[in-house]
Scaffold this motif. Structure first.
Motif, short mmCIF file in Angstrom:
data_model
loop_
_atom_site.label_atom_id
_atom_site.label_comp_id
_atom_site.label_asym_id
_atom_site.label_seq_id
_atom_site.Cartn_x
_atom_site.Cartn_y
_atom_site.Cartn_z
N ASN A 97 0.82 -1.21 0.00
CA ASN A 97 0.00 0.00 0.00
C ASN A 97 0.86 1.26 0.00
OD1 ASN A 97 -2.59 -1.15 -0.11
ND2 ASN A 97 -2.52 -1.62 2.07
N TYR A 98 2.02 1.20 0.65
CA TYR A 98 2.93 2.34 0.59
C TYR A 98 3.43 2.56 -0.84
CZ TYR A 98 3.25 2.73 5.68
OH TYR A 98 2.97 2.92 7.00
N VAL A 99 3.74 1.48 -1.52
CA VAL A 99 4.18 1.59 -2.92
C VAL A 99 3.06 2.18 -3.77
CG1 VAL A 99 4.90 0.27 -4.95
CG2 VAL A 99 5.84 -0.30 -2.70
N MET A 100 1.85 1.69 -3.59
CA MET A 100 0.72 2.23 -4.36
C MET A 100 0.46 3.69 -3.98
SD MET A 100 -1.94 -0.95 -4.81
CE MET A 100 -2.38 -1.05 -3.10
N GLY A 101 0.68 4.03 -2.73
CA GLY A 101 0.52 5.42 -2.31
C GLY A 101 1.52 6.34 -2.97
N ALA A 102 2.72 5.84 -3.18
CA ALA A 102 3.75 6.65 -3.85
C ALA A 102 3.37 6.93 -5.31
CB ALA A 102 5.10 5.94 -3.79
N VAL A 103 2.60 6.05 -5.91
CA VAL A 103 2.21 6.24 -7.31
C VAL A 103 1.39 7.51 -7.47
CG1 VAL A 103 0.79 5.31 -9.17
CG2 VAL A 103 2.38 3.81 -7.96
N GLY A 104 0.39 7.69 -6.61
CA GLY A 104 -0.50 8.86 -6.75
C GLY A 104 0.24 10.17 -6.69
N ILE A 105 1.09 10.34 -5.69
CA ILE A 105 1.80 11.61 -5.54
C ILE A 105 2.85 11.80 -6.62
CG2 ILE A 105 3.58 10.91 -3.90
CD1 ILE A 105 1.44 14.07 -3.66
N THR A 106 3.43 10.69 -7.08
CA THR A 106 4.41 10.78 -8.17
C THR A 106 3.74 11.25 -9.45
OG1 THR A 106 5.73 9.02 -7.18
CG2 THR A 106 6.10 9.47 -9.51
N VAL A 107 2.54 10.76 -9.70
CA VAL A 107 1.81 11.20 -10.90
C VAL A 107 1.44 12.68 -10.79
CG1 VAL A 107 -0.36 10.90 -12.17
CG2 VAL A 107 1.01 8.90 -11.56
N VAL A 108 1.16 13.17 -9.59
CA VAL A 108 0.87 14.60 -9.42
C VAL A 108 2.09 15.42 -9.81
CG1 VAL A 108 0.35 16.42 -7.74
CG2 VAL A 108 -0.92 14.26 -7.69
N VAL A 109 3.26 15.01 -9.35
CA VAL A 109 4.49 15.74 -9.70
C VAL A 109 4.72 15.68 -11.21
CG1 VAL A 109 7.01 15.74 -9.42
CG2 VAL A 109 5.52 15.40 -7.44
N MET A 110 4.46 14.52 -11.81
CA MET A 110 4.63 14.39 -13.26
C MET A 110 3.62 15.26 -14.00
SD MET A 110 5.50 10.35 -13.55
CE MET A 110 6.10 10.41 -15.24
N MET A 111 2.42 15.39 -13.46
CA MET A 111 1.41 16.27 -14.07
C MET A 111 1.89 17.73 -14.06
SD MET A 111 -1.38 14.70 -15.13
CE MET A 111 -2.43 16.12 -15.20
N ALA A 112 2.54 18.12 -12.97
CA ALA A 112 3.07 19.48 -12.90
C ALA A 112 4.11 19.69 -13.99
CB ALA A 112 3.68 19.74 -11.52
N ARG A 113 4.97 18.71 -14.20
CA ARG A 113 5.98 18.83 -15.25
C ARG A 113 5.33 18.83 -16.63
NH1 ARG A 113 9.46 21.21 -17.71
NH2 ARG A 113 10.91 20.01 -18.96
N MET A 114 4.29 18.01 -16.81
CA MET A 114 3.60 18.00 -18.11
C MET A 114 2.95 19.35 -18.39
SD MET A 114 1.97 14.20 -18.54
CE MET A 114 1.74 13.67 -16.86
#
Length: 140
Positions: A97-114
């Motif tokens: 669940n920690y790994v899956m939790g990291a996915v959501g916030i990582t995608v937010v950071v990637m969205m900022a870069r996009m």
């Protein structure tokens, strides 16, 4: 950075997914339907974002940055929830669940870069001389 509706919705979905997964992990729960659905929501959003981006491009809204970089971020962001899902299926412990939790916030950071790539970001005319002085001072 310009905060468009795509980024705001992506941030809400990503942060919500992270919160759901981290709360489940803190409660020592194994991956379950709720955490997997939170991860699936991130994947569905990225797919919708990719389709929306393609439609915007076809309607003549240009990318300011490099297209290969933008689509590379989309591809990587779409691969992260899939990787998190496989991790959760292979290791059925609360740590997944920690790994899956990291996915959501990582995608937010990637969205900022996009968003930066889409709308363009650059140095302001005031910041450029200061950074040039710093570069020269470092001997680059």
């Amino acid at each position: 950075m310009i905060l468009d509706a795509w980024f705001i919705i992506g941030a809400i979905v990503g942060v919500a997914s992270t919160l759901v997964c981290v709360v489940a992990a803190v409660m020592k729960k194994k991956p379950n339907d709720i955490t997997l659905l939170a991860l699936a929501a991130v994947e569905l959003f990225i797919i919708a974002y990719a389709i929306g981006s393609l439609i915007r491009l076809l309607n003549g809204v240009p990318l300011v940055g490099e297209p290969w970089e933008f689509w590379g971020y989309i591809f990587t962001a779409a691969a992260l929830p899939v990787a998190g899902f496989y991790w959760a299926m292979m290791e059925r412990t609360h740590w997944s669940n920690y790994v899956m939790g990291a996915v959501g916030i990582t995608v937010v950071v990637m969205m900022a870069r996009m968003a930066q790539i889409w709308y363009g970001t650059g140095l302001s005319a005031q910041a450029a001389p200061a950074l040039e002085t710093l570069r020269l001072g470092l001997g680059s």
